[in-house]
Design a protein around this motif. Structure first.
Motif, PDB file in Angstrom:
ATOM      1  N   ARG A  57      29.672  56.940   9.808  1.00 18.21           N
ATOM      2  CA  ARG A  57      29.194  56.596  10.966  1.00 18.21           C
ATOM      3  C   ARG A  57      27.957  56.179  11.635  1.00 18.21           C
ATOM      4  N   LEU A  58      26.819  57.029  11.137  1.00 23.66           N
ATOM      5  CA  LEU A  58      25.219  57.025  11.001  1.00 23.66           C
ATOM      6  C   LEU A  58      24.775  56.174  10.435  1.00 23.66           C
ATOM      7  N   VAL A  59      25.189  55.482   9.508  1.00 23.32           N
ATOM      8  CA  VAL A  59      25.497  54.347   8.095  1.00 23.32           C
ATOM      9  C   VAL A  59      25.102  52.876   9.831  1.00 23.32           C
ATOM     10  N   GLU A  60      26.207  52.684  10.431  1.00 19.86           N
ATOM     11  CA  GLU A  60      26.889  51.826  11.111  1.00 19.86           C
ATOM     12  C   GLU A  60      25.677  52.013  12.289  1.00 19.86           C
ATOM     13  N   GLN A  61      25.172  52.943  12.806  1.00 13.54           N
ATOM     14  CA  GLN A  61      24.855  53.512  13.578  1.00 13.54           C
ATOM     15  C   GLN A  61      23.419  52.555  13.567  1.00 13.54           C
ATOM     16  N   GLU A  62      22.613  52.434  12.277  1.00 12.33           N
ATOM     17  CA  GLU A  62      21.555  52.480  11.778  1.00 12.33           C
ATOM     18  C   GLU A  62      21.552  51.088  11.418  1.00 12.33           C
ATOM     19  N   HIS A  63      22.672  50.403  11.027  1.00 12.21           N
ATOM     20  CA  HIS A  63      22.921  48.602  11.046  1.00 12.21           C
ATOM     21  C   HIS A  63      22.603  48.043  12.186  1.00 12.21           C
ATOM     22  N   ARG A  64      23.088  49.079  13.414  1.00  9.93           N
ATOM     23  CA  ARG A  64      23.053  48.737  15.042  1.00  9.93           C
ATOM     24  C   ARG A  64      21.655  48.083  15.270  1.00  9.93           C
ATOM     25  N   TRP A  65      20.349  49.684  16.002  1.00  8.84           N
ATOM     26  CA  TRP A  65      19.778  49.792  16.108  1.00  8.84           C
ATOM     27  C   TRP A  65      18.684  49.281  14.881  1.00  8.84           C
ATOM     28  N   VAL A  66      18.736  49.268  14.468  1.00  9.83           N
ATOM     29  CA  VAL A  66      16.856  49.992  13.471  1.00  9.83           C
ATOM     30  C   VAL A  66      16.281  48.232  12.497  1.00  9.83           C
ATOM     31  N   PRO A  67      16.898  47.398  13.225  1.00  7.29           N
ATOM     32  CA  PRO A  67      16.169  45.958  12.822  1.00  7.29           C
ATOM     33  C   PRO A  67      15.803  45.395  14.349  1.00  7.29           C
ATOM     34  N   GLU A  68      15.964  46.175  15.404  1.00  9.13           N
ATOM     35  CA  GLU A  68      15.473  45.858  17.180  1.00  9.13           C
ATOM     36  C   GLU A  68      14.181  46.697  16.852  1.00  9.13           C
ATOM     37  N   LEU A  69      14.074  48.088  16.089  1.00  8.96           N
ATOM     38  CA  LEU A  69      13.433  48.707  16.809  1.00  8.96           C
ATOM     39  C   LEU A  69      12.030  48.431  15.898  1.00  8.96           C
ATOM     40  N   ALA A  70      12.502  48.442  13.930  1.00  8.43           N
ATOM     41  CA  ALA A  70      11.315  48.357  13.159  1.00  8.43           C
ATOM     42  C   ALA A  70      10.273  47.577  13.245  1.00  8.43           C
ATOM     43  N   PRO A  71      10.379  46.391  13.632  1.00 12.96           N
ATOM     44  CA  PRO A  71       9.317  45.254  14.040  1.00 12.96           C
ATOM     45  C   PRO A  71       7.873  45.258  14.968  1.00 12.96           C
ATOM     46  N   HIS A  72       8.274  47.099  15.772  1.00 13.71           N
ATOM     47  CA  HIS A  72       7.551  47.918  17.471  1.00 13.71           C
ATOM     48  C   HIS A  72       7.446  48.676  15.846  1.00 13.71           C
ATOM     49  N   LEU A  73       7.534  49.573  15.078  1.00 19.13           N
ATOM     50  CA  LEU A  73       6.755  50.377  14.365  1.00 19.13           C
ATOM     51  C   LEU A  73       5.537  50.208  14.007  1.00 19.13           C
ATOM     52  N   PRO A  74       4.625  51.013  13.009  1.00 14.08           N
ATOM     53  CA  PRO A  74       3.653  50.846  12.116  1.00 14.08           C
ATOM     54  C   PRO A  74       3.635  51.249  11.532  1.00 14.08           C
ATOM     55  N   ILE A  75       4.930  52.170  10.624  1.00 18.41           N
ATOM     56  CA  ILE A  75       4.759  51.921   9.587  1.00 18.41           C
ATOM     57  C   ILE A  75       6.028  51.890   8.803  1.00 18.41           C
ATOM     58  N   PRO A  76       5.927  51.478   7.354  1.00 15.94           N
ATOM     59  CA  PRO A  76       7.282  51.315   7.138  1.00 15.94           C
ATOM     60  C   PRO A  76       8.552  51.931   7.489  1.00 15.94           C
ATOM     61  N   VAL A  77       9.386  51.674   7.521  1.00 18.01           N
ATOM     62  CA  VAL A  77      10.912  51.819   7.823  1.00 18.01           C
ATOM     63  C   VAL A  77      12.042  50.886   6.858  1.00 18.01           C
ATOM     64  N   PRO A  78      12.656  51.719   6.501  1.00 16.02           N
ATOM     65  CA  PRO A  78      14.192  50.839   5.763  1.00 16.02           C
ATOM     66  C   PRO A  78      15.150  50.278   6.661  1.00 16.02           C
ATOM     67  N   VAL A  79      14.811  48.586   6.758  1.00 14.71           N
ATOM     68  CA  VAL A  79      15.331  47.823   7.664  1.00 14.71           C
ATOM     69  C   VAL A  79      16.593  47.347   6.802  1.00 14.71           C
ATOM     70  N   PRO A  80      18.036  47.723   7.504  1.00 17.31           N
ATOM     71  CA  PRO A  80      19.118  47.261   7.059  1.00 17.31           C
ATOM     72  C   PRO A  80      19.092  45.354   6.540  1.00 17.31           C
ATOM     73  N   VAL A  81      20.027  44.857   5.485  1.00 17.24           N
ATOM     74  CA  VAL A  81      20.077  43.888   5.184  1.00 17.24           C
ATOM     75  C   VAL A  81      21.512  43.174   5.257  1.00 17.24           C
ATOM     76  N   HIS A  82      21.925  44.700   4.733  1.00 21.96           N
ATOM     77  CA  HIS A  82      23.746  44.302   4.619  1.00 21.96           C
ATOM     78  C   HIS A  82      23.943  45.487   4.371  1.00 21.96           C
ATOM     79  N   LEU A  83      25.573  45.125   5.936  1.00 21.46           N
ATOM     80  CA  LEU A  83      26.509  46.195   5.934  1.00 21.46           C
ATOM     81  C   LEU A  83      27.694  46.574   5.025  1.00 21.46           C
TER      82      LEU A  83
END
Length: 299
Positions: A57-83
Motif C-alpha cells: 500500500r505504501l508503494v502505491e502511495q509513493e507512486h501517487r504523490w512523489v512525482p508531484e513533490l519531487a520537482p520542488h525538493l532540493p535534493i535527490p529522491v527516488p522518483v517512481p517511473v513504473h508501478l
C-alpha cells in the motif's frame, strides 16, 4: 507469499512481462531493506518488491504523490517511473524508481555537518507546505506524540542507565505538554531516519522511502536533526530551517527521543537474531539518544 523467493529470476520475469525494455539491464540485490526487497537496475534505476501487504500500500502511495513533490525538493529522491501490477508471479504491486547514488546513513554516518545541516533544512522547508485535503493520514505519524505514551514507556526499558532514562522521560514530558502545531497539517516525510537517507562525501545526498508520507506536524520531521546530524550541526540546521519556535523544538526532540529508544530496541532484536531486528540500528539509536538528551540551546 511467505514462501516466495524474491530472486533475480523473479525480478526479471516481472520486468519482461510489464517493462520489457528494462528486463535485460544488470540486476544487483541491495542489502538491507526492511519492508521491501530492493534491486539496483542498471546504473540509474531501482526495483522494490514489498514483503508485506502494508508495504505494498505504501508503494502505491509513493507512486501517487512523489512525482508531484519531487520537482520542488532540493535534493535527490527516488522518483517512481513504473508501478508494477499484481500478477500470478507476484500478487502485490511493485515499483521501479530512480536510483540515488551513495550509502545508507545507518552504515555511513554524516561527517560534514555544516553541509548536511543546510541540505536537511532546505529539504524540510521545501517539503513542509500545507498538505491538500486528500493527503494521506497516517495513524502512526499524523497524530500527536502523546498518543505513543505506552509505546515510549515500553521502548524506554532498553535505557538501563538511570540518569539517561530520567532525562529521556523529562524531554518526553516537555514534548507532550508543549503547545500543538497551530497551523493546518503540512506535508511530512514522517520517516526521516538514517536508513532512509543516502550519504555521499560525508553529507546528505538523497532522501529515500516516502511510503509513510502524510499530513501532520512538521516537528515529526524536524526530529531528524537529532537522528542524522553531528551534535555541532544541530543548531545550524534548526536555525536554517527557520520556522521552529520553542514548542516545535520540544515536540521534535520528543519524537527524536522516542525514535532513538525504538532504534535501540530494534537493534538489540537484530543482535539476538530476531527476524524484525536491524543490528546496525542499535549504534545509531544510542548516538541519536545522546544528542537528544544533551543540553543545547537554540536561538
Amino acid at each position: 507469499m511467505g514462501d516466495l523467493v524474491i530472486d533475480e529470476e523473479l525480478v526479471r520475469s516481472l520486468l519482461r512481462a510489464q517493462q520489457p525494455e528494462l528486463a535485460d539491464r544488470d540486476l544487483m540485490a541491495v542489502p538491507g531493506g526492511g519492508n521491501n526487497r530492493i534491486w539496483r537496475l542498471g546504473e540509474d534505476l531501482a526495483v522494490r518488491l514489498p514483503r508485506t501487504d502494508r508495504a505494498a500500500r505504501l508503494v502505491e502511495q509513493e507512486h501517487r504523490w512523489v512525482p508531484e513533490l519531487a520537482p520542488h525538493l532540493p535534493i535527490p529522491v527516488p522518483v517512481p517511473v513504473h508501478l508494477g501490477a499484481p500478477s500470478d508471479r507476484f500478487d502485490r504491486p511493485w515499483i521501479v524508481t530512480t536510483w540515488i547514488e551513495g550509502e545508507p546513513g545507518d552504515q555511513r554516518p554524516i561527517t560534514n555537518g555544516p553541509a548536511a545541516a543546510a541540505s536537511l533544512a532546505a529539504f524540510m522547508r521545501a517539503l513542509h507546505r500545507e498538505a491538500p485535503k486528500d493527503a494521506p493520514f497516517n495513524r502512526g505519524r499524523s497524530v500527536p506524540l502523546v498518543e505513543f505514551a505506552d509505546y515510549f514507556t515500553r521502548c524506554l526499558q532498553v535505557v538501563t542507565a538511570p540518569d539517561a532514562a530520567a532525562r529521556a522521560r523529562e524531554v518526553w514530558e516537555q514534548a507532550v505538554t508543549a503547545p500543538p502545531w497551530p497551523a493546518a497539517p503540512s506535508w511530512i516525510h514522517a520517516d526521516l531516519h538514517p536508513s532512509n537517507i543516502v550519504v555521499a562525501e560525508g553529507t546528505l545526498a538523497g532522501v529515500l522511502d516516502f511510503g509513510e508520507l502524510c499530513a501532520g506536524d512538521p516537528a515529526t520531521d524536524l526530529a531528524s536533526a537529532w537522528m542524522l546530524l553531528p551534535q555541532a550541526a544541530l543548531t545550524e540546521c534548526i536555525e536554517a530551517y527557520g520556522n521552529a519556535d520553542e514548542a516545535m523544538i520540544h515536540r521534535a526532540r520528543g519524537w527524536a527521543v522516542m525514535r532513538s529508544v525504538a532504534f535501540i530496541a530494534i537493534g538489540l532484536a537484530g543482535e539476538r537474531g530476531e527476524s524484525w531486528g536491524m543490528p546496525t540500528w542499535k549504534r545509531v539509536g544510542e548516538a541519536a539518544l545522546d544528542r537528544a538528551l544533551a543540553d543545547q540551546k537554540f536561538r
